[in-house]
Design a protein around this motif. Structure first.
Motif, PDB file in Angstrom:
ATOM      1  N   ASP A   1       0.833  -1.219   0.000  1.00  0.00           N
ATOM      2  CA  ASP A   1       0.000   0.000   0.000  1.00  0.00           C
ATOM      3  C   ASP A   1       0.862   1.260   0.000  1.00  0.00           C
ATOM      4  O   ASP A   1       0.506   2.270  -0.630  1.00  0.00           O
ATOM      5  N   LYS A   2       1.997   1.209   0.692  1.00  0.00           N
ATOM      6  CA  LYS A   2       2.897   2.360   0.728  1.00  0.00           C
ATOM      7  C   LYS A   2       3.483   2.642  -0.657  1.00  0.00           C
ATOM      8  O   LYS A   2       3.628   3.802  -1.054  1.00  0.00           O
TER       9      LYS A   2
ATOM     10  N   LYS B   1       2.088   1.942  -3.471  1.00  0.00           N
ATOM     11  CA  LYS B   1       0.998   2.497  -4.280  1.00  0.00           C
ATOM     12  C   LYS B   1       0.811   3.984  -3.991  1.00  0.00           C
ATOM     13  O   LYS B   1       0.754   4.816  -4.910  1.00  0.00           O
ATOM     14  N   ASN B   2       0.732   4.343  -2.707  1.00  0.00           N
ATOM     15  CA  ASN B   2       0.526   5.745  -2.328  1.00  0.00           C
ATOM     16  C   ASN B   2       1.715   6.618  -2.731  1.00  0.00           C
ATOM     17  O   ASN B   2       1.541   7.760  -3.163  1.00  0.00           O
ATOM     18  N   GLY B   3       2.914   6.060  -2.599  1.00  0.00           N
ATOM     19  CA  GLY B   3       4.107   6.804  -2.990  1.00  0.00           C
ATOM     20  C   GLY B   3       4.133   7.091  -4.482  1.00  0.00           C
ATOM     21  O   GLY B   3       4.532   8.179  -4.907  1.00  0.00           O
TER      22      GLY B   3
ATOM     23  N   ILE C   1       1.450   7.299  -6.451  1.00  0.00           N
ATOM     24  CA  ILE C   1       0.377   8.270  -6.734  1.00  0.00           C
ATOM     25  C   ILE C   1       0.840   9.692  -6.416  1.00  0.00           C
ATOM     26  O   ILE C   1       0.537  10.640  -7.143  1.00  0.00           O
ATOM     27  N   ASN C   2       1.616   9.831  -5.332  1.00  0.00           N
ATOM     28  CA  ASN C   2       2.081  11.157  -4.908  1.00  0.00           C
ATOM     29  C   ASN C   2       3.095  11.776  -5.868  1.00  0.00           C
ATOM     30  O   ASN C   2       3.398  12.978  -5.757  1.00  0.00           O
TER      31      ASN C   2
ATOM     32  N   TYR D   1      -1.852  16.932  -8.316  1.00  0.00           N
ATOM     33  CA  TYR D   1      -3.093  16.640  -7.605  1.00  0.00           C
ATOM     34  C   TYR D   1      -4.249  16.289  -8.536  1.00  0.00           C
ATOM     35  O   TYR D   1      -5.025  15.375  -8.258  1.00  0.00           O
TER      36      TYR D   1
ATOM     37  N   LYS E   1      -4.206  12.612  -9.616  1.00  0.00           N
ATOM     38  CA  LYS E   1      -4.088  11.561  -8.601  1.00  0.00           C
ATOM     39  C   LYS E   1      -5.255  10.576  -8.643  1.00  0.00           C
ATOM     40  O   LYS E   1      -5.071   9.361  -8.482  1.00  0.00           O
ATOM     41  N   ASN E   2      -6.458  11.077  -8.867  1.00  0.00           N
ATOM     42  CA  ASN E   2      -7.631  10.197  -8.915  1.00  0.00           C
ATOM     43  C   ASN E   2      -7.551   9.200 -10.059  1.00  0.00           C
ATOM     44  O   ASN E   2      -7.858   8.013  -9.900  1.00  0.00           O
TER      45      ASN E   2
ATOM     46  N   SER F   1      -4.818   6.640  -9.351  1.00  0.00           N
ATOM     47  CA  SER F   1      -5.304   5.721  -8.319  1.00  0.00           C
ATOM     48  C   SER F   1      -6.289   4.714  -8.905  1.00  0.00           C
ATOM     49  O   SER F   1      -6.252   3.521  -8.576  1.00  0.00           O
TER      50      SER F   1
ATOM     51  N   GLU G   1      -5.705   0.697  -9.014  1.00  0.00           N
ATOM     52  CA  GLU G   1      -6.673  -0.152  -8.310  1.00  0.00           C
ATOM     53  C   GLU G   1      -7.253  -1.214  -9.239  1.00  0.00           C
ATOM     54  O   GLU G   1      -7.320  -2.405  -8.893  1.00  0.00           O
TER      55      GLU G   1
END
Length: 352
Positions: free
Chosen positions: A178-179, A181-183, A185-186, A190, A193-194, A197, A201
């Protein structure tokens, strides 16, 4: 409209020209081969096993254990399971492998036309000279025994390092998936990002379903082929079923490839065995296409069978077995990427 078509055609041509020029640059081409061998191949294998063992990791997470503990526990259990399966099947398959070698020897002895062909070859080729060359090669090999030992040691160390890399990668994928994935996306602005993501997913869901589903299909196919071979008294049934299990991860053509050696043996045994093998193949292929694949895979990848076949054949020609193994999920991810971008563009236009 015409301007857009010309624009897209120019982009496609530029991409192909870039690929051709890339293959002409020797240093870059060699570097890419090294990267594929040393990094990309172990990474793909790691991702495959990550999705295979992830369900067990999720069970441990639900028990409230820490991510590092669940990852280590999951990996340890699967290492023990796979090691046990490997050693168990090695003991069973080794006699069958020796039997297969003897079977091929018998094929040459049984078929008189093969022996006649060899006799004809002997008239034109000096067998004694070939034997002499063979013995010289053996002597040369023995003289370079130190160098050969070094090569063998290097191969063992290379294999060990790759195995260690795979295990470490799987551990961190389980622990920090999960980290990651979030990293990732970041890294994007902005407003994107959606969409990033959403792509990640959907790709994650498709890959998970594909790996687990394909594993179930391969296992089911190997069980069916083992039962069929036992019924028709095909020798080395267990060995051939294991080969079928491995090759079944290559969609469609993998099963056909696994039938090559049994077909050769059936031809040498007689017409009756060939008919039995043909019937077995038709039954198993029908069960696979009508029941097993629809029940297990469903519409996971949403790819037409003909597209699958062309993708796999093209991948084999371009990159070998590894490319054939990964081409279908890569194609599925590309479809998700394109469709998501398309939806995003349409949505953005409608909002204006």
């Amino acid at each position: 409209m015409e301007e857009k078509i010309i624009k897209y055609l120019l982009i496609i041509n530029l991409v192909f020209i870039s690929l051709i020029l890339f293959t002409k640059v020797t240093i870059l081409y060699k570097l890419m081969k090294i990267l594929i061998k040393a990094v990309i191949s172990p990474l793909l294998i790691s991702v495959f096993f990550y999705y295979l063992i992830r369900p067990l990791n999720e069970v441990f997470k639900k028990k409230g254990l820490k991510s590092s503990v669940t990852s280590a526990l999951t990996l340890t259990i699967w290492i023990f399971i796979l090691s046990g399966i490997f050693f168990y099947f090695t003991q069973l398959i080794t006699p069958e492998l020796n039997g297969l070698i003897n079977e091929f020897k018998n094929i040459g002895e049984k078929n008189s036309h093969i022996n006649k062909a060899l006799d004809q070859v002997g008239k034109y080729i000096d067998i004694s000279n070939i034997y002499k060359m063979f013995m010289e090669s053996v002597n040369k090999y023995m003289q370079n025994i130190v160098q050969n030992l070094y090569k063998g040691f290097k191969y063992i160390m290379d294999s060990f390092s790759k195995l260690l890399l795979i295990l470490i990668t799987i551990f961190y994928l389980l622990k920090d998936g999960d980290k990651f994935k979030n990293g990732f996306i970041n890294l994007f602005p902005y407003k994107y990002k959606n969409i990033v993501s959403s792509i990640l997913e959907e790709s994650h869901v498709v890959l998970s379903r594909y790996v687990i589903g394909q594993s179930k299909v391969a296992f089911s196919l190997s069980i069916m082929i083992y039962i069929g071979y036992r019924i028709i008294h095909m020798p080395n049934a267990l060995l051939f079923s294991v080969i079928t299990f491995i090759l079944a991860f290559i969609p469609y053509i993998g099963f056909f490839i696994s039938m090559i050696i049994p077909t050769i043996i059936a031809i040498s045994t007689g017409f009756t065995m060939l008919i039995k093998l043909g019937i077995t193949f038709l039954i198993v292929q029908t069960l696979k296409g009508r029941i097993v694949v629809p029940a297990i895979m469903g519409y996971t990848m949403d790819i037409h069978p003909l597209t699958d076949i062309f993708l796999v054949i093209g991948a084999v020609a371009f990159g070998g077995p590894l490319a054939a193994f990964v081409i279908v999920p890569i194609y599925g991810i590309l479809k998700i990427f394109i469709s998501t971008i398309y939806r995003y563009v349409i949505k953005e236009r409608l909002s204006k």
